[in-house]
Every structure is written in C-alpha cells, then in structure tokens.
Scaffold this motif. Sequence first.
Motif, PDB file in Angstrom:
ATOM      1  N   SER A  48       0.873  -1.189   0.000  1.00 28.85           N
ATOM      2  CA  SER A  48       0.000   0.000   0.000  1.00 28.85           C
ATOM      3  C   SER A  48       0.905   1.232   0.000  1.00 28.85           C
ATOM      4  CB  SER A  48      -0.883   0.000   1.255  1.00 28.85           C
ATOM      5  OG  SER A  48      -0.120   0.410   2.377  1.00 28.85           O
ATOM      6  N   GLY A  78      -1.278  -8.117  -0.836  1.00 30.61           N
ATOM      7  CA  GLY A  78      -2.280  -8.858  -0.046  1.00 30.61           C
ATOM      8  C   GLY A  78      -2.046  -8.537   1.411  1.00 30.61           C
ATOM      9  N   GLY A  79      -2.902  -7.665   1.967  1.00 30.63           N
ATOM     10  CA  GLY A  79      -2.731  -7.200   3.345  1.00 30.63           C
ATOM     11  C   GLY A  79      -2.603  -8.352   4.326  1.00 30.63           C
ATOM     12  N   GLY A 203     -12.933  -3.449   4.991  1.00 33.99           N
ATOM     13  CA  GLY A 203     -12.521  -4.257   3.847  1.00 33.99           C
ATOM     14  C   GLY A 203     -12.905  -5.699   4.106  1.00 33.99           C
ATOM     15  N   GLU A 209      -9.584  -8.919   7.132  1.00 31.90           N
ATOM     16  CA  GLU A 209     -10.006  -7.558   7.499  1.00 31.90           C
ATOM     17  C   GLU A 209     -11.242  -7.630   8.390  1.00 31.90           C
ATOM     18  OE1 GLU A 209      -9.830  -8.852   4.485  1.00 31.90           O
ATOM     19  OE2 GLU A 209      -8.580  -7.663   3.148  1.00 31.90           O
ATOM     20  N   THR A 264     -10.045  -3.819  -0.211  1.00 35.83           N
ATOM     21  CA  THR A 264      -8.835  -4.075   0.581  1.00 35.83           C
ATOM     22  C   THR A 264      -8.890  -3.185   1.822  1.00 35.83           C
ATOM     23  OG1 THR A 264      -7.631  -2.312  -0.535  1.00 35.83           O
ATOM     24  CG2 THR A 264      -7.469  -4.526  -1.496  1.00 35.83           C
ATOM     25  N   TRP A 265      -8.015  -3.465   2.779  1.00 31.31           N
ATOM     26  CA  TRP A 265      -8.008  -2.662   4.012  1.00 31.31           C
ATOM     27  C   TRP A 265      -7.714  -1.210   3.715  1.00 31.31           C
ATOM     28  CZ3 TRP A 265      -3.826   0.182   5.677  1.00 31.31           C
ATOM     29  CH2 TRP A 265      -2.582  -0.106   5.096  1.00 31.31           C
TER      30      TRP A 265
END
Length: 439
Positions: A48, A78-79, A203, A209, A264-265
């Motif tokens: 990010s 990919g968090g 997310g 998340e 996503t987050w």
Amino acid sequence: MAIKTVYALVIAVIVTAVVVGGGLYYYYTTVLAKPRANLLEIYHWWTSGGEKAAIDALVAVFQAKYPDVGVIQSPVAGGAGYVMKAVMKAMVAAGEAPDAFQVHAGYEMKPYIDAGYLDPIDDLWAQQGWEEVFPPVVKDMVKWGGRYYAVPVNIHRANVLWYNKHILDQYGIDPATLETWDGFFAACEKLRAAGIRHPIAMGGIGKWEIAHALEQIFVSQGIEFYQDLINGKLTDPNDSRLVKALQIFNRYLDYVNPDYATLTWDQAVARVIRGEAAFTIMGDWANGEFLVAGKVFGVDYGAIPVPGTKGIYVLVVDCFERPKGARHPENSIKWLIVVGSREGQDAFNPIKGSIPARLDADITKYGPYQRQAINDFRNAKYMAPSIVHGSGAPEKFASAFNDISSAFASNRDVSAACRGIIDAINAAKDEYVKEWRLY
Ligand code: BGC
C-alpha cells in the motif's frame, strides 16, 4: 548381438560421455567459478502507499551502508500477508528461501522452525546487544524453545478506531463518547440519520479484514476472556462473553459498507480519508495511509482505542529471520542488523505508523499519533498478541477464524459463529503449545 549394434552402443556411450563431461566441465569452470552476484533478496507484503514508503526508507538505510549490494525487493500484494504466507511456505519447502522474509512474531514462525527451515540467531542477538533494547513481551514472542529466531522491526497496535475528524466535528460527536460500544453505536445512528448510510468502512477481500474487527471486539470483552480464547481454553459455545461479542459484531455490521467483500483494508481507510465514511477499525498501519495522503493527526483524523479496549495494547509484530540455505548468507545477516538497528527502526516506523520495537528510539522522529502510541504502550495495563496477525494462536485456528468471521458477515448467524469458534479451537487442540499470561 550383431556387430553393428555393438558399434552403435559404443558410439552412443562415447557421445553421452562427451556431452555430459563437457557439460560438467562447463559447469565447474564457468558457472561455479563465476563470483555470485552480490545481492540481497527480501520478501514482504508491504504494497500500500504507506507500507511501500516505509520499506523503501528501511532499504535506503541498508543501501547507504552497503552500496555494493543490490537489493531485490519481492513484494507480494495482499494485506496481512494473506497471499504471501502461502507463497513463502511453498518457496521455503522447495529450498528456494530468499535471504529474509517478513513474518509475524509468535505462532506464525512455528511451522518454519519445526521443519528446521530457520537458523537460530542467538549469536546475533548477543553481538548486537538486542537483549537490552527490546521489551520482554516482544523478546518472548520471537523465541521458540529458548532460542531467538527473528528480529522485530516494529510494534503495531491492532485495536485502533480511526475517525474522520471533520465528520465528527460537523455532527457534534465527541470522540470521548466512543469509548463504549453503546456510545459508538449512538454516534453511528446519528450519522445515519444525517444521511451517512454506512458510517463504518470495512474491507474484506482477504477475509482477515473482517476477522480483524471481530478480534478487537473479542478483546473488548475483557482480558480474561481473550486469554482463554488464545490459550484454546474456551469450551462453551454459549459462553456469555462469546455470544455478546458476536452480538456486538452483528450490530457493527449494520453500519458497514455492503461492498466490503471486494475492498482491501487500505481502500476502506481511503473512504475515511475522503470523508465517505466516519470510522474504521484497523491496525495502526492505517496511520501510514493518512500520512501519505497528507492528512494531519488531530486536524483531519484521530484515533482512539477500539471501544472497551482502553489500556490494552493488541500487539502485531513484524519480523525478519535468517532462512537456512539463504543464497546470500552474509547479506542476510547484514539486513537483520539494519532491521534491528535504531537507525533502521527510526527510518521505517515513523512512516509505517507503528512504534519502534526498540525502547531507545529517537522520539523526535515520530509524529503525534505515534507519540501517543508510544506513551500508551509504556503505560498499557495489558498486552495481548493478535491472532489475526499471526502471533496469539496456532495458524490452524487463525485461518479458521478468518473463515468464520467472513461467513458471519454474510449470514449473521450468532450461534453458528459461536459453535464455529469452539469447533476451531477443538480442531487445533494439539497445536496450543504456548500458555499466554496476559494479566
Ligand atoms: C502487518 C503490517 C501490515 C498489515 C497490512 C499486518 O499483518 O503486520 O505490517 O501493514 O498487515 O498489510
């Protein structure tokens, strides 16, 4: 055997010998003799805006010290590493480990250690004097069987509620009223009545998340309850604290954006940054996103502990380690030294949103959110390791927890989720090898 066949066989043997011998000669004289490129290859999932800026700053410290080493960053988007963790397991098992890779302290390291894929680094800890500069809670999390296997680069806090300050000001919501779930939901109702249908951004693309939010709600049910959970000691699906947590999450989900499963987050955080939502529960890597967006803490945004978790610091600790058979073993060690150094930590963490894992950091390098976090960490009544971020519970449970949380977000079935949690604990029974004492 016909004479012709014998000739053909002899010729085939000679040709094979020449080809194989030539190949071996080439391999020994050319490939092996050539000096190996002076590289450092590291894997992480920091992709990010805020995350990338932070790892680039850490790599810059390394490059200033070792300008002759080429650094290959291999980020896997990919968090929380939900993609990278699987990639890395396969690579390491195939003997393709990089020189170092991002891993969470605690249970997430264990499968690698059990399989003998990591070198203990006690000598490095002693040589660098790290024993004296890292807090005991963090030291314990990177030790297995009494040996050190990793170096922590930071301490993130998971139980943070982020808010858009302009929205709160506009609707007259005092952040002090958000310390309880009732106060928080009253604020959500107020915002909804004013036309903000989904005041909470969440997310869910990687499921974690969703589990992240639920984990903090679990923490809000008391440190005793959370300790039972991570020690695998919950047995009753009707446990009132468990049921209550799911009921709170059910209420929470009423105010969440319906498209969470595609987000996503950091896209969820971006909605708070843009003022499309007022709140999000996320670890303090979210601070990195506010910072890269040019937002000012206390002016544009604010943060408080998740309702009901004041005085508790939910720990998320990122580390690097020394994989066995790393291609560039000396550079691997050099990297770990930079990761554990004051200079490295003070370059990385002010951008990342985390506080340094070292206790001797230069506080003047940190912004107001982190100064507050450093203070909260020092005065925390309880520390609690995150499950979702690899530390608190066996991986088998953590991964089931992601599935249960994400199923609950769509079916909203409290009793199914409670049963699912107890079943997941039972299924991982043999893997609870650590007894946490949080209070
Ligand atoms: C890591 C953080 C990271 C976050 C989102 C967490 O598991 O510990 O460093 O920023 O995931 O990717």
